[in-house]
Scaffold this active site. Structure first.
Site, PDB file in Angstrom:
ATOM      1  CB  CYS A  71       4.025   9.899   1.209  1.00 31.43           C
ATOM      2  SG  CYS A  71       2.596  10.148   2.193  1.00 31.43           S
ATOM      3  CB  CYS A  73      -1.088  -0.035   1.255  1.00 28.85           C
ATOM      4  SG  CYS A  73      -1.933  -1.332   1.195  1.00 28.85           S
ATOM      5  CB  CYS A 114      -0.983  10.006   6.176  1.00 25.83           C
ATOM      6  SG  CYS A 114      -0.260   9.750   4.234  1.00 25.83           S
ATOM      7  CG  ASP A 164       0.854   4.306   3.705  1.00 27.19           C
ATOM      8  OD1 ASP A 164       0.117   3.207   3.680  1.00 27.19           O
ATOM      9  OD2 ASP A 164       0.578   5.178   3.463  1.00 27.19           O
TER      10      ASP A 164
END
Lengths: 137, 417
Positions: free
Chosen positions: A64, A37, A107, A39
């Site tokens: 990221c 994915c 995130c 992360d």
């Protein structure tokens, strides 16, 4: 994409990067996300067994800039809080603090998951440790 | 945009920011701009005006460009049709052939790493009753010619396979594909946007029937491209997709973009002169960049065939580092990534996935696209930057730590989200 100054700051100077001894009874480890994915966050806490205060927090993140910033911020926020207080941190607080755009909200969700996973691990571990102690005696 | 990293010392021969994304677009060559300028002002005529000198002057510019383009690809001037760019050229070629040859058959063959301008056009034709075969690619990014032979049947009217890929720079066996198509009597179209002006392309020697190209990848202006359409052995017919004044032999109506066309012609003329020496220079810089990155970093992989690759392309994965975070750390260098976070669709590169790479490797990929105006000093600067950032991000990467401890990441039950 333009990053907010806070994201850039956490990216350039990530707080609390590192590893705690995951075999320690005082340490809870949360590993969330998946490499495919894009992360993966690992957040670790060391909890004072007397006070239940999170005295130390460390993270490592593959992801990221916003994922790095979200987890870096999460370690800052959980430090000094009790386990119960830390569970009150919401992903929306992280979104607000870092001014994350909609595409980066996941995130912050992952960072909240990481906090919960670390605390969950610590809780489970302490339960398990007691049970083992009983069994061996 | 915020300044992510400061650059206290910029070496000689490097001016920031560095542009190293020449597969996306390229800067205009000043010689191209110079050739175009008069056509914006004094030579403003409509190339279709037959009755006065303004029109003749414009037409002269257009016809010279047609010659220059044709010469670069081994065609004749009459076989060049001007368009607004390669997306239009691809649409016109595929839809125009599909429509024109509908009586003969309804089967089209393409392959999975084509540009979306080809893939999405084919998908639309599927809705209209055409049958499309999407050939797979091998791990090196090349199609298997036997797959192609097997896929051709008596309903096949068109094979459309790109000359070189925009992400991994992999060059398909175009001449062999052309041979197979001619043996079987099937029209062969190639999207040669990345190849023209970079490597030799000869429509005669390679049996190419229809070819798309664009100006802005070869140091020309944006918004102008061309389609080569073979006139004999065999004569290829294309149904117009834009109707109007019957320009371009009826295949593409619309007043010609004269300055753009002049620029495209000039860009082709320069490429013809300089391609051979430029390729040697680009390859040397690209190889140097790769060598430096591999010397100082572990867990790096080149994506796609190294042998069959454009001279200016380097596509590498820096495993255990996510691509967008890497780009963020080298924000004075323009490159691109196959990471999902950098794409509009939030999906990792379908090209890299087609090579059989895992999503995690695709997320870690960076495409360096070297071009005419890059220097060796810039390559060293970029290498230094990338090495520094990858090392820093791996310090931050739980995956890198786990692998270093000997943990098999494939054995971990990841919670997908």
């Amino acid at each position: 994409m333009a990053y907010s100054d806070k994201v850039v700051d956490h990216y350039n100077n990530p707080r609390n990067v590192g590893t705690l001894d995951k075999s320690s009874g005082e340490v809870g480890t949360g590993l969330v996300g998946a490499p495919e994915c894009g992360d993966v966050m690992r957040l670790q806490i060391r909890v004072n067994p007397e006070t239940q205060v999170i005295e130390e927090a460390k993270f490592k993140t593959f992801g990221c800039g916003s994922a790095i910033a979200s987890s870096s911020l999460a370690t800052e926020w959980v430090k000094g809080k009790t386990v119960a207080e830390a569970l009150e941190i919401k992903n929306t607080d992280i979104v607000k603090e870092l001014a994350l755009p909609p595409v980066k909200i996941h995130c912050s969700v992952l960072a909240e998951d990481a906090i919960r996973a670390a605390i969950g691990d610590w809780k489970k571990k302490n339960g398990v440790a007691e049970a083992e102690a009983v069994a061996t005696h | 945009m915020s300044n992510v990293t400061s650059n206290p010392d910029v070496p000689e021969g490097v001016s920031l920011p560095i542009y190293m994304d020449n597969h996306a677009t390229s800067p205009m060559d000043p010689r191209v701009l110079e050739a175009m300028l008069p056509y914006f002002s004094v030579k403003f005529g409509n190339a279709a005006s037959r009755n006065h000198s303004f029109g003749w002057e414009a037409e002269q510019g257009v016809e010279q460009a047609r010659e220059q383009i044709a010469r670069l690809i081994g065609a004749t001037a009459k076989e060049i049709i001007f368009t607004s760019g390669a997306t239009e050229s691809n649409n016109l070629a595929i839809k125009g052939i599909a429509e024109m040859y509908r009586e003969r058959g309804n089967h089209i063959i393409t392959q999975v790493t084509e540009h979306k301008a080809v893939l999405d056009t084919c998908k639309r034709l599927e809705k209209y009753g055409y049958r499309v075969t999407y050939l797979p690619v091998k791990a090196d990014g090349l199609i298997d010619l036997d797959d192609l032979r097997r896929a051709i049947d008596d309903k096949t009217i068109l094979v459309t396979i790109m000359s070189a890929n925009n992400e991994i720079g992999v060059i398909q066996p175009v001449a062999e594909i052309g041979n197979i198509c001619h043996e079987k009597g099937v029209i062969f179209h190639t999207d040669a946007v990345q190849a023209v002006g970079k490597i030799p392309v000869d429509v005669q020697a390679m049996n190419i029937d229809v070819l798309s190209l664009t100006a802005h990848k070869i140091y020309g202006p944006k918004g102008v491209g061309a389609l080569y359409v073979r006139r004999r052995n065999p004569r290829v017919q294309i149904a117009a997709q834009i109707d109007g004044g019957g320009h371009e032999r009826g295949m593409r109506s619309g007043t010609l973009n004269v300055p753009g066309i002049v620029g495209l012609g000039k860009a082709c003329a320069i490429a013809q002169e300089e391609m051979a020496t430029e390729a040697v220079r680009l390859r040397a810089m690209r190889d140097h960049l790769r060598a430096r990155l591999e010397a100082e970093l572990d867990y790096v992989e080149v994506n796609g065939s190294w042998e069959h690759r454009l001279p200016g392309n380097l596509n590498m994965s820096f495993i255990y580092v996510e691509g967008e975070s890497l780009l963020m750390g080298i924000n004075d260098v323009a490159v691109s990534s196959g990471s999902a976070c950098t794409s509009a669709t939030l999906e990792p590169s379908y090209v890299l996935k087609a090579l059989g790479l895992g999503d995690d490797v695709a997320h870690s990929s960076i495409r360096f696209g070297l071009g005419r105006f890059n220097t060796m000093a810039e390559c060293d600067y970029v290498a230094d930057k990338v090495i520094g950032i990858v090392k820093k991000l791996r310090e931050l990467s739980p995956l890198y730590e786990m692998v270093k401890e000997g943990i098999d990441l494939s054995k971990i039950e990841w919670a997908a989200h």
